[in-house]
Design an enzyme around this catalytic site. Structure first.
Site, mmCIF file in Angstrom:
data_model
loop_
_atom_site.group_PDB
_atom_site.id
_atom_site.type_symbol
_atom_site.label_atom_id
_atom_site.label_comp_id
_atom_site.label_asym_id
_atom_site.label_seq_id
_atom_site.Cartn_x
_atom_site.Cartn_y
_atom_site.Cartn_z
ATOM 1 N N LYS A 1 79.327 21.066 -5.763
ATOM 2 C CA LYS A 1 80.657 20.905 -6.367
ATOM 3 C C LYS A 1 81.638 20.257 -5.387
ATOM 4 O O LYS A 1 82.352 19.332 -5.745
ATOM 5 C CB LYS A 1 81.225 22.269 -6.819
ATOM 6 C CG LYS A 1 80.409 22.959 -7.900
ATOM 7 C CD LYS A 1 81.112 24.201 -8.433
ATOM 8 C CE LYS A 1 81.323 25.279 -7.386
ATOM 9 N NZ LYS A 1 80.072 25.871 -6.874
ATOM 10 N N ARG B 1 86.165 31.208 -12.406
ATOM 11 C CA ARG B 1 84.866 31.805 -12.112
ATOM 12 C C ARG B 1 84.607 33.036 -12.970
ATOM 13 O O ARG B 1 83.537 33.632 -12.865
ATOM 14 C CB ARG B 1 84.827 32.239 -10.649
ATOM 15 C CG ARG B 1 84.023 31.313 -9.730
ATOM 16 C CD ARG B 1 84.220 31.843 -8.344
ATOM 17 N NE ARG B 1 83.211 31.502 -7.402
ATOM 18 C CZ ARG B 1 83.318 30.515 -6.519
ATOM 19 N NH1 ARG B 1 84.355 29.714 -6.537
ATOM 20 N NH2 ARG B 1 82.380 30.326 -5.625
ATOM 21 N N ARG C 1 73.507 24.329 5.602
ATOM 22 C CA ARG C 1 74.698 23.476 5.657
ATOM 23 C C ARG C 1 75.672 23.844 6.778
ATOM 24 O O ARG C 1 75.784 25.005 7.162
ATOM 25 C CB ARG C 1 75.394 23.410 4.307
ATOM 26 C CG ARG C 1 76.000 24.682 3.810
ATOM 27 C CD ARG C 1 76.552 24.488 2.408
ATOM 28 N NE ARG C 1 77.219 25.669 1.936
ATOM 29 C CZ ARG C 1 77.739 25.803 0.730
ATOM 30 N NH1 ARG C 1 77.660 24.818 -0.143
ATOM 31 N NH2 ARG C 1 78.341 26.918 0.377
ATOM 32 N N ARG D 1 79.675 28.368 7.398
ATOM 33 C CA ARG D 1 80.474 29.361 6.684
ATOM 34 C C ARG D 1 79.919 30.756 6.890
ATOM 35 O O ARG D 1 78.708 30.957 6.871
ATOM 36 C CB ARG D 1 80.488 29.020 5.185
ATOM 37 C CG ARG D 1 81.516 27.967 4.839
ATOM 38 C CD ARG D 1 81.408 27.515 3.423
ATOM 39 N NE ARG D 1 81.367 28.598 2.435
ATOM 40 C CZ ARG D 1 81.473 28.398 1.134
ATOM 41 N NH1 ARG D 1 81.647 27.161 0.670
ATOM 42 N NH2 ARG D 1 81.411 29.396 0.293
ATOM 43 N N ARG E 1 76.406 36.132 -4.002
ATOM 44 C CA ARG E 1 77.147 35.018 -4.637
ATOM 45 C C ARG E 1 76.389 34.493 -5.859
ATOM 46 O O ARG E 1 76.997 34.146 -6.878
ATOM 47 C CB ARG E 1 77.384 33.906 -3.607
ATOM 48 C CG ARG E 1 78.438 34.305 -2.574
ATOM 49 C CD ARG E 1 78.349 33.472 -1.317
ATOM 50 N NE ARG E 1 78.665 32.081 -1.542
ATOM 51 C CZ ARG E 1 78.337 31.112 -0.684
ATOM 52 N NH1 ARG E 1 77.685 31.373 0.420
ATOM 53 N NH2 ARG E 1 78.670 29.878 -0.964
#
Ligand code: AMP
Length: 217
Positions: free
Chosen positions: A13, A88, A127, A161, A172
Site C-alpha cells: 500500500k 481499518r 523490509r 519497523r 497484524r
C-alpha cells in the site's frame, strides 16, 4: 480524486500510494506514518499508540478518525487524497462516510491489493527504510544500488519497523482478517471496490492501479 488503498500489511500500500500520489498530484495520508510520527514526538497520545502498535493491534477508532478528520482539511488535500491504512474497521469506514458527507466530498474508488499470506510474511520480514527520507528497501527483493547508501537521498542510516517482528506480524494479519476484511463487502456493495493482483511486480501493480482508475474508453 479521493481514494482508499485497502490490503493486508505488506501488500504494498505504501509503495503504491507514493506512485499514485505522484501521478495524480494528491496527498498520501498514511495513518501508520502519522501514528509513528506521533510516537516519535513523545506526546501522551503518541506514547499510548506506540505501545498498541508494537503489539500489532489497532489503535482506538476515535484516535485515527480524529487525525484524518483534521488532516483532510489541509491545503495539500485540495486536489484529493489517497488513504493508506485507513479505514481499518467498519466503525472507521462509517465515520469516514459521515466526515466526507459533512465536508461535501465523495470517494472515487477503493482499491484492494490482494497478496497471499505466505508472501506477506516474506515481504514484511525483510523490509527496511532509509531513516532520512523514508525510502523503502528489502533484504531479498530491493537492495540499494550501492550497499548501505540510499538511492534516493544518499542517506547511510537505515531502520526496521518495531512491529515487523514475527509475533506482531501474526497479530497484524489477524487484525486484518477479523477487523479490516469486512470492509471489502461494505465497499463492493456500493460498486466502488476494484481488486488488483498485488502478487505481480511493483511496476505491474502500479500499471494495473492506473488502468483501474482510467476513465472507460
Ligand atoms: P501501517 O503502517 O498501516 O502498517 O500501520 C501500523 C500500525 O499503526 C497498525 O498495526 C496499527 O497499530 C496502527 N494503525 C495504523 N492505521 C490504523 C487505523 N486506521 N486504525 C487503527 N490502527 C491503525
Amino acid at each position: 480524486m479521493r481514494l482508499i488503498l485497502l490490503g493486508p500489511p505488506g501488500a504494498g500500500k505504501g509503495t503504491q500510494a507514493e506512485r499514485l500520489q505522484a501521478r495524480f498530484a494528491v496527498a498520501q495520508l498514511s495513518t501508520g506514518d502519522m501514528l509513528r510520527a506521533a510516537a516519535k514526538s513523545g506526546s501522551e497520545v503518541g506514547r499510548q499508540a506506540a505501545r498498541i502498535m508494537a503489539r500489532g493491534e489497532l489503535v482506538p477508532d476515535a484516535v485515527v478518525v480524529g487525525i484524518i478528520d483534521e488532516r483532510v482539511d489541509s491545503a495539500d488535500c485540495r486536489n484529493g487524497f489517497i488513504l493508506d491504512g485507513f479505514p481499518r474497521t467498519i466503525a472507521q469506514a462509517q465515520a469516514l462516510d459521515a466526515m466526507l458527507a459533512r465536508k461535501g466530498l465523495k470517494l472515487d474508488a477503493v482499491l484492494e491489493l490482494t497478496v497471499d499470506e505466505e508472501e506477506l510474511v516474506d515481504r514484511i520480514s525483510g523490509r527496511f527504510a532509509c531513516v532520512k527520507c523514508g525510502a523503502g528497501y528489502h533484504d531479498r527483493h530491493l537492495q540499494p544500488k550501492v550497499a548501505g547508501v540510499c538511492d534516493r537521498c544518499g542517506g547511510t542510516e537505515f531502520s526496521r519497523r518495531a512491529d515487523d517482528n514475527a509475533v506482531a506480524v501474526r497479530t497484524r494479519l489477524k487484525a486484518f482478517r477479523e477487523q479490516t476484511a469486512p470492509l471489502l463487502p461494505y465497499y463492493r456493495q456500493r460498486g466502488i471496490l476494484r481488486s488488483i493482483d498485488g502478487m505481480t511486480g511493483i511496476d505491474q501493480v502500479t500499471k494495473a492501479l492506473f488502468a483501474a482508475l482510467a476513465p472507460p474508453a
